[in-house]
Motif scaffolding. Structure first.
Motif, short mmCIF file in Angstrom:
data_model
loop_
_atom_site.label_atom_id
_atom_site.label_comp_id
_atom_site.label_asym_id
_atom_site.label_seq_id
_atom_site.Cartn_x
_atom_site.Cartn_y
_atom_site.Cartn_z
N SER A 161 0.82 -1.21 0.00
CA SER A 161 0.00 0.00 0.00
C SER A 161 0.85 1.26 0.00
CB SER A 161 -0.90 0.02 1.24
OG SER A 161 -0.12 0.14 2.42
N LYS A 162 2.17 1.12 0.02
CA LYS A 162 3.06 2.26 0.27
C LYS A 162 3.39 3.08 -0.97
CE LYS A 162 3.54 1.15 4.66
NZ LYS A 162 2.71 -0.08 4.72
N MET A 163 3.22 2.52 -2.17
CA MET A 163 3.62 3.26 -3.37
C MET A 163 2.75 2.87 -4.55
SD MET A 163 7.48 3.70 -4.80
CE MET A 163 7.86 4.44 -6.40
N ALA A 164 2.17 3.88 -5.20
CA ALA A 164 1.23 3.66 -6.30
C ALA A 164 1.95 3.35 -7.60
CB ALA A 164 0.38 4.91 -6.49
N CYS A 165 1.25 2.69 -8.52
CA CYS A 165 1.62 2.67 -9.93
C CYS A 165 1.12 3.98 -10.53
CB CYS A 165 0.96 1.49 -10.64
SG CYS A 165 1.90 -0.04 -10.58
N LYS A 166 2.05 4.85 -10.94
CA LYS A 166 1.65 6.21 -11.28
C LYS A 166 2.57 6.79 -12.36
CE LYS A 166 0.86 10.67 -8.98
NZ LYS A 166 0.94 11.38 -7.67
N ASP A 167 1.98 7.60 -13.23
CA ASP A 167 2.72 8.31 -14.27
C ASP A 167 3.47 7.31 -15.16
OD1 ASP A 167 1.78 10.64 -13.16
OD2 ASP A 167 3.59 11.01 -11.99
N ILE A 168 2.69 6.55 -15.91
CA ILE A 168 3.22 5.46 -16.72
C ILE A 168 2.68 5.59 -18.14
CG2 ILE A 168 3.19 2.95 -17.06
CD1 ILE A 168 2.88 2.72 -13.97
N GLU A 169 3.56 5.40 -19.12
CA GLU A 169 3.08 5.34 -20.50
C GLU A 169 3.66 4.11 -21.19
OE1 GLU A 169 6.26 8.27 -22.78
OE2 GLU A 169 4.18 8.92 -22.50
N VAL A 170 2.81 3.47 -21.98
CA VAL A 170 3.16 2.23 -22.67
C VAL A 170 2.69 2.35 -24.12
CG1 VAL A 170 2.85 -0.27 -22.76
CG2 VAL A 170 2.85 0.90 -20.54
N SER A 171 3.55 1.97 -25.07
CA SER A 171 3.14 2.08 -26.47
C SER A 171 3.83 1.03 -27.32
CB SER A 171 3.49 3.48 -27.01
OG SER A 171 4.89 3.70 -26.98
N ARG A 172 3.17 0.71 -28.44
CA ARG A 172 3.73 -0.14 -29.50
C ARG A 172 4.21 -1.48 -28.95
NH1 ARG A 172 5.26 4.94 -30.06
NH2 ARG A 172 7.33 4.62 -29.16
N MET A 173 3.26 -2.21 -28.38
CA MET A 173 3.55 -3.52 -27.80
C MET A 173 2.83 -4.61 -28.59
SD MET A 173 5.38 -2.64 -25.07
CE MET A 173 5.27 -3.91 -23.82
N ARG A 174 3.49 -5.78 -28.70
CA ARG A 174 2.85 -7.00 -29.19
C ARG A 174 2.76 -7.96 -28.03
NH1 ARG A 174 2.24 -8.97 -34.06
NH2 ARG A 174 3.17 -10.96 -33.45
N LEU A 175 1.54 -8.43 -27.74
CA LEU A 175 1.30 -9.16 -26.50
C LEU A 175 0.53 -10.44 -26.77
CD1 LEU A 175 0.12 -6.01 -24.50
CD2 LEU A 175 2.39 -7.04 -24.40
N LYS A 176 1.15 -11.56 -26.43
CA LYS A 176 0.52 -12.87 -26.53
C LYS A 176 0.61 -13.52 -25.16
CE LYS A 176 0.96 -17.37 -28.86
NZ LYS A 176 1.75 -18.15 -29.84
N SER A 177 -0.47 -14.20 -24.73
CA SER A 177 -0.48 -14.67 -23.35
C SER A 177 -1.44 -15.83 -23.17
CB SER A 177 -0.89 -13.52 -22.42
OG SER A 177 -1.20 -13.99 -21.14
N ASN A 178 -1.11 -16.70 -22.22
CA ASN A 178 -2.07 -17.72 -21.79
C ASN A 178 -3.11 -17.15 -20.84
OD1 ASN A 178 -1.06 -19.77 -23.30
ND2 ASN A 178 -0.25 -20.97 -21.61
N GLN A 179 -2.90 -15.92 -20.39
CA GLN A 179 -3.86 -15.28 -19.50
C GLN A 179 -4.30 -13.95 -20.11
OE1 GLN A 179 -5.35 -16.56 -16.77
NE2 GLN A 179 -4.31 -18.48 -17.22
N ALA A 180 -3.93 -12.81 -19.53
CA ALA A 180 -4.37 -11.51 -20.03
C ALA A 180 -3.29 -10.83 -20.86
CB ALA A 180 -4.76 -10.60 -18.86
N GLY A 181 -3.71 -10.01 -21.81
CA GLY A 181 -2.77 -9.20 -22.56
C GLY A 181 -2.30 -8.01 -21.75
N ILE A 182 -3.25 -7.17 -21.34
CA ILE A 182 -2.98 -6.00 -20.48
C ILE A 182 -3.83 -6.15 -19.23
CG2 ILE A 182 -3.19 -3.50 -20.25
CD1 ILE A 182 -2.92 -3.36 -23.34
N LYS A 183 -3.20 -6.01 -18.05
CA LYS A 183 -3.92 -6.25 -16.80
C LYS A 183 -3.46 -5.30 -15.71
CE LYS A 183 -4.72 -10.05 -13.48
NZ LYS A 183 -4.39 -11.47 -13.21
#
Length: 530
Positions: A249-271
């Motif tokens: 709980s001490k530090m957030a996921c914050k100020d993030i940018e993601v681009s131009r990805m190829r994603l293959k997965s047995n579960q989720a692509g983006i989660k």
């Protein structure tokens, strides 16, 4: 939505910071001293254990102010090695850091419990509290996950769900600042492939991940990190491809940018989630292709107290994806670092925009028949301010009258998985429950077969807007849209092909307004049926 305007400024700041960071990283590689692991006794024969030789090289590089540790062509067997301040691990073309198959060769510098309740944290390459570190080059880090597991289960007879956590991650970055991972291949981890925890100023570019063969092979895991840029990566993973989580709980996921990805997965692509104690905020993801996933395409989940807000995901294509989207606010309220955290109250899910999405859903899915989008909070805790805009989804269809009346469990405190709410969902397109301020704009579905379920089912909804939909031709359904316990609904400018007993079926509905909806065929006895 003022938060959308702020993204432009945030992205400029992030881009400037990443450019400065990359310049410093390049300058360090060009001007820093090079330390060759061969000079410290390493042998690239794939047999000799090189842990001590590689660590001595890193330590001397660090002690002399930093530089680059050079791994030449060859296969260098090793256990846990730790990066230090101002050290870049440079893997030449043909160079492989090869993970030992002996669990005793690995260390755990930061034990914690993951979302399924398993203690984890051992790793092959690790950095703790370090500054200005990197891994670069055209070489690879190979965890030999399948061989590691085969050796592990010879002596550990516990069920796989209990023993897997002892196997090492491939890469762990813990409480670091100034991290550059560029160009390398990350292969066949024993557990998670790469895990970044409570770190700042991270750049991950042009990384190739192939990590399959054992359970829990997540690709890139961002855990409570800030000022992160990820781009041009190709991930083929046995578990979630790109996942954001907050195990503390001490530090957030914050100020993030993601681009131009190829994603293959047995579960989720983006989660996002499931571990979700600190916030997820100011995250922008765009221009990605998700394909051949065995679970969800995009899954945003906050179930342990986090506030998930100000997230934009846009310009994503999906191909052969089981259940394209899941959005969940729940009350599991797990604690993962019990020595430093306490259970929290239910969080929030607000101000999220998903736009310009084109998906072809798999015909075989966890849900039978498949559905496109699931959205659910819990009673008293609404998903608020979610906008889905310019969405096109191809689906198998095939839903029956009984499927249209399937009861979906609340599962308030359960692990938030798509199958948790199945196997039947009463809408083929969008099923939404416990939502406020939901906007569904320019949504289109294509069905391979007739489906007797509504295109949209909404339960316990306040301030719902349904505009500019293209609803495919179906026949024999009770309704195109079904509303239960709703207030303040606007349904306008939608094109409906086909027929049904009614356009809208409403139970306990207040202030439902229909305007300029185009019906090519007769819709039963009335447009709206109470």
């Amino acid at each position: 939505m003022s938060y959308l305007k702020n993204f432009k400024m945030i992205n400029r700041i992030l881009a400037l910071g990443c450019v400065i960071q990359l310049i410093c990283f390049s300058a360090s590689w060009a001007s820093g001293k090079i330390y060759k692991i061969l000079d410290y006794g390493a042998k690239g024969d794939g047999i000799t254990l090189n842990t001590e030789a590689i660590q001595r090289t890193i330590d001397e590089c660090h002690a002399n102010g930093g530089g680059s540790v050079l791994v030449p062509e060859g296969r260098f067997l090793t256990g846990t090695v730790e990066l230090k301040d101002n050290v870049t691990l440079y893997l030449e073309k043909g160079a492989v850091l090869l993970g030992s198959t002996d669990l005793e060769d690995y260390k755990n510098v930061d034990l914690f419990t993951e979302g399924l309740g398993i203690d984890v944290g051992w790793a092959l390459v690790v950095a703790v509290g370090a500054k200005n570190i990197g891994i670069a080059g055209q070489g690879a880090i190979d965890g030999q996950g399948a061989a590691l597991k085969e050796r592990h289960i010879q002596t550990d007879r516990r069920p796989e769900g209990e023993r897997w956590g002892r196997r090492p991650f491939l890469l762990r970055i813990v409480r670091c600042e100034g991290v550059n991972i560029t160009g390398v291949s990350l292969l066949y981890a024993g557990a998670w492939t790469s895990h970044y925890f409570q770190s700042r100023d991270i750049t991950i570019e042009n990384v190739r991940i192939i990590s399959r063969g054992v359970a829990h092979n997540d690709g890139i895991g961002i855990d409570g990190c800030q000022n992160v840029r990820i781009s041009n990566c190709d991930i083929d993973s046995g578990d979630d491809a790109l996942v954001f989580k907050t195990t503390s709980s001490k530090m957030a996921c914050k100020d993030i940018e993601v681009s131009r990805m190829r994603l293959k997965s047995n579960q989720a692509g983006i989660k996002m989630g499931t571990e979700s104690m600190a916030n997820f905020e100011n995250i922008h993801i765009w221009d990605c292709h998700i394909y051949d996933t065995r679970n969800g395409g995009i899954k945003l989940l906050t179930v342990d107290g986090a506030h998930l807000k100000n997230v934009v995901i846009s310009d994503v294509t999906m191909d052969n994806v089981r259940t394209p989207m899941l959005f969940r606010l729940g009350s599991r309220l797990s604690v993962f670092r019990k020595d430093s955290d306490e259970q929290q109250v239910t969080g929030t899910f607000e101000n999220v925009l998903i736009k310009n999405i084109k998906a072809k859903a798999a015909s075989e899915a966890q849900l039978t028949p498949p559905s496109g989008i699931l959205i659910t909070g819990v009673s008293g805790h609404y998903i608020s301010g979610l906008t889905l805009e310019n969405i096109e989804i191809d689906l198998a269809g095939g839903g029956s009258h009984s499927d249209a009346h399937a009861e979906v469990p609340e599962a308030v405190d359960q692990y938030p998985e798509i199958k948790t709410f199945g196997p039947k969902i009463p809408a083929y397109g969008v099923w939404a429950r416990h939502v406020k301020g939901l906007k569904l704009k320019n949504v289109a579905f294509v069905l391979d077969e007739n489906d007797l379920r509504p295109a949209l089912v909404c339960e316990d909804c306040i301030d719902l807007e349904v505009n500019d939909w293209t609803i495919p031709e179906t026949t024999g359904a009770e309704s195109i849209i079904r509303l239960t316990n709703v207030k303040n609904v606007k349904i306008a400018n939608n094109r409906v092909d086909g027929s049904a007993d009614s356009f809208v079926q409403a139970t306990e509905g207040k202030n439902i307004k229909l305007k300029k909806n185009n019906m090519d065929e007769q819709i039963g006895k009335s447009l709206i049926k109470y």
